[in-house]
Write a protein that holds these residues in place. Structure first.
Motif: not given
Length: 192
Positions: A31-39
């Protein structure tokens, strides 16, 4: 046993998958390039991958890396809670709703060693107004493996202003400037 705040009210409705939600089996993507979970832009992140399931459900996987350990050789409990939160939050994309975590209750059932693939299954169980109730289970090694973690959550629908008014200006502008409309809308999806 979950707390009363995670029990849907008597007038709650069953969740309804949005007609424009990704098809079952289709990856939801970050959902976002820098998300800790999925980026993918987070070098020590979880890089969680989540394909849509049937109804309002999904599966997800991540491999516990050395950077994710708490006790020597074991996943940090906060990292496991983050994986559950990210998985549960991704369900909102199937509703096409912008929502944030209101409450997350996690049960740690078994230790998760570094190098383990954690398989997560999640579903929305009910919707009541702006409240979205969901649950997830994390299993070691695959969908039939032993249960390691479980969670129940309450997400609350918010307007995009929740993010644009409270986020750091540089990241907000970068996300808002993305020419890809889907990535731009997904950037403001699941985090408080």
């Amino acid at each position: 046993m979950s707390s009363a705040s995670l029990q849907p009210p008597a007038d709650a409705q069953p969740p309804v998958r949005h007609p424009d939600a990704p098809a079952p089996g289709e990856p939801l993507g970050a959902h976002y390039e820098h998300c800790f979970g999925c980026g993918p832009g987070q070098p020590h992140g979880l890089h969680l991958e989540a394909p849509a399931g049937d109804g309002v459900s999904l599966t997800a996987e991540f491999t516990v890396q050395p950077a994710h350990q708490g006790a020597p050789g074991l996943a940090h409990g906060g990292v496991l809670a983050t994986a559950l939160d990210e998985t549960l939050g991704s369900l909102n994309w199937l509703l096409r709703t912008i929502a944030v975590t209101g409450r997350l209750e996690t049960d740690f059932v078994a230790p998760v060693p570094v190098g383990t693939v954690l398989h997560l299954q999640a579903e929305v169980t009910a919707v009541a107004g702006r409240k979205i109730y969901s649950r997830a289970t994390g299993r070691i090694g695959g969908p039939e493996g032993p249960v390691a973690v479980r969670a129940e959550a309450l997400f609350v629908e918010v307007k995009v202003g929740h993010f644009t008014e409270h986020g750091r200006e540089q990241e907000i502008q970068a996300a808002m400037s993305d020419p890809d409309q889907i990535r731009r809308s997904r950037a403001f999806e699941v985090n408080p």
